[in-house]
Design a protein around this motif. Sequence first.
Motif, short mmCIF file in Angstrom:
data_model
loop_
_atom_site.label_atom_id
_atom_site.label_comp_id
_atom_site.label_asym_id
_atom_site.label_seq_id
_atom_site.Cartn_x
_atom_site.Cartn_y
_atom_site.Cartn_z
N GLY A 32 0.80 -1.22 0.00
CA GLY A 32 0.00 0.00 0.00
C GLY A 32 0.84 1.27 0.00
O GLY A 32 1.98 1.28 0.48
N LYS A 33 0.26 2.37 -0.52
CA LYS A 33 0.98 3.64 -0.63
C LYS A 33 1.47 4.15 0.72
O LYS A 33 2.58 4.66 0.84
N ARG A 34 0.63 4.04 1.74
CA ARG A 34 0.99 4.56 3.05
C ARG A 34 2.20 3.81 3.61
O ARG A 34 3.13 4.41 4.13
N LYS A 35 2.18 2.50 3.46
CA LYS A 35 3.30 1.68 3.93
C LYS A 35 4.57 2.01 3.12
O LYS A 35 5.66 2.11 3.67
N LEU A 36 4.41 2.15 1.83
CA LEU A 36 5.55 2.47 0.97
C LEU A 36 6.17 3.81 1.35
O LEU A 36 7.39 3.97 1.32
N ALA A 37 5.33 4.77 1.71
CA ALA A 37 5.83 6.11 2.06
C ALA A 37 6.71 6.08 3.30
O ALA A 37 7.64 6.89 3.44
N SER A 38 6.47 5.12 4.19
CA SER A 38 7.24 5.05 5.44
C SER A 38 8.58 4.32 5.27
O SER A 38 9.44 4.37 6.15
N ILE A 39 8.77 3.65 4.13
CA ILE A 39 10.00 2.88 3.91
C ILE A 39 11.16 3.82 3.60
O ILE A 39 11.09 4.65 2.71
N LYS A 40 12.24 3.67 4.37
CA LYS A 40 13.42 4.53 4.19
C LYS A 40 14.66 3.76 3.70
O LYS A 40 15.62 4.37 3.26
N THR A 41 14.64 2.43 3.81
CA THR A 41 15.80 1.63 3.39
C THR A 41 15.36 0.42 2.58
O THR A 41 14.19 0.00 2.64
N GLY A 42 16.31 -0.14 1.87
CA GLY A 42 16.05 -1.36 1.12
C GLY A 42 15.66 -2.51 2.05
O GLY A 42 14.82 -3.34 1.71
N LEU A 43 16.29 -2.53 3.24
CA LEU A 43 15.97 -3.59 4.20
C LEU A 43 14.50 -3.55 4.61
O LEU A 43 13.86 -4.59 4.73
N GLU A 44 13.99 -2.35 4.83
CA GLU A 44 12.58 -2.23 5.20
C GLU A 44 11.69 -2.74 4.08
O GLU A 44 10.71 -3.45 4.33
N LEU A 45 12.04 -2.42 2.85
CA LEU A 45 11.27 -2.88 1.70
C LEU A 45 11.33 -4.40 1.59
O LEU A 45 10.30 -5.07 1.44
N PHE A 46 12.54 -4.96 1.71
CA PHE A 46 12.70 -6.41 1.59
C PHE A 46 11.98 -7.13 2.73
O PHE A 46 11.42 -8.21 2.53
N THR A 47 11.98 -6.53 3.93
CA THR A 47 11.30 -7.14 5.07
C THR A 47 9.80 -7.26 4.80
O THR A 47 9.19 -8.31 5.05
N ILE A 48 9.21 -6.22 4.26
CA ILE A 48 7.77 -6.26 3.94
C ILE A 48 7.51 -7.31 2.86
O ILE A 48 6.55 -8.08 2.94
N LEU A 49 8.37 -7.34 1.83
CA LEU A 49 8.20 -8.32 0.76
C LEU A 49 8.35 -9.75 1.29
O LEU A 49 7.64 -10.66 0.84
N LEU A 50 9.24 -9.94 2.27
CA LEU A 50 9.37 -11.26 2.90
C LEU A 50 8.12 -11.62 3.68
O LEU A 50 7.62 -12.74 3.60
N GLU A 51 7.61 -10.64 4.45
CA GLU A 51 6.40 -10.89 5.25
C GLU A 51 5.22 -11.25 4.35
O GLU A 51 4.40 -12.08 4.72
N GLN A 52 5.15 -10.62 3.19
CA GLN A 52 4.04 -10.88 2.27
C GLN A 52 4.33 -12.07 1.35
O GLN A 52 3.53 -12.37 0.47
N ARG A 53 5.47 -12.70 1.57
CA ARG A 53 5.89 -13.87 0.78
C ARG A 53 6.01 -13.57 -0.72
O ARG A 53 5.80 -14.44 -1.55
N GLU A 54 6.34 -12.34 -1.03
CA GLU A 54 6.60 -11.98 -2.43
C GLU A 54 8.01 -12.41 -2.83
O GLU A 54 8.27 -12.66 -4.00
N ILE A 55 8.91 -12.45 -1.84
CA ILE A 55 10.25 -12.99 -2.07
C ILE A 55 10.55 -13.99 -0.96
O ILE A 55 10.11 -13.82 0.18
N GLU A 56 11.24 -15.04 -1.32
CA GLU A 56 11.69 -16.07 -0.40
C GLU A 56 12.97 -16.64 -0.96
O GLU A 56 13.34 -16.37 -2.10
N ARG A 57 13.63 -17.47 -0.17
CA ARG A 57 14.89 -18.07 -0.61
C ARG A 57 14.72 -18.79 -1.97
O ARG A 57 15.56 -18.69 -2.84
N GLU A 58 13.64 -19.52 -2.14
CA GLU A 58 13.41 -20.26 -3.38
C GLU A 58 12.53 -19.49 -4.37
O GLU A 58 12.17 -20.02 -5.42
#
Length: 191
Positions: A32-58
């Motif tokens: 969501g836009k609001r969540k995206l606006a609060s992201i300041k680092t790549g780690l924060e972005l990757f953490t959200i993507l991991l939580e949403q299972r958009e990215i995983e090891r495999e």
Amino acid sequence: MDPFLCLLHSLSGSLSDSELSALKFLCLSKIGKRKLASIKTGLELFTILLEQREIEREKVDFLQLMMKTIKREDLIKQLQEFIEGGQGNVVNHLDEKEKRQQNVAFEVICDNVGKNWKMLVRRLGISDTKIDRILTANPYNLQEQLMQSLREWQKWKGKEAKVADLIKALRDCKMNLVADKVEHELLQQED
């Protein structure tokens, strides 16, 4: 420590502010836009993507697409090396004599090369990504870090892995005493 998280940390540290903005834009349909606006680092972005299972090891297709879109070939290569790491066992393709010689050489190298081992394995062509992964897997064991790096080189080179290349790399790194010891041990084995 999880090697995949270490990779994401490394990718994050390599991103500029404009690249992070571009990645956030690419994630508009997933976050969501609001969540995206609060992201300041790549780690924060990757953490959200991991939580949403958009990215995983495999499951790194989306991550690869993101890096491709921002034209970061170096990061794509880093990701590719992570994916390919640990597949296949090339040691079985070596002839018996070369396998024995490499085992002797590895032992001597691990016993005699100290804290400058990274210089040696870089000379052999092992990437910093693989070195970081090895360090993470064996944080407190210098000899094991070096042994795993040599095995990585052996796997990467396959049939092209030769003890002569190890000796040349040692000499290129000004580790002549270790190179002499390897040659001496190999001569002892032949007797």
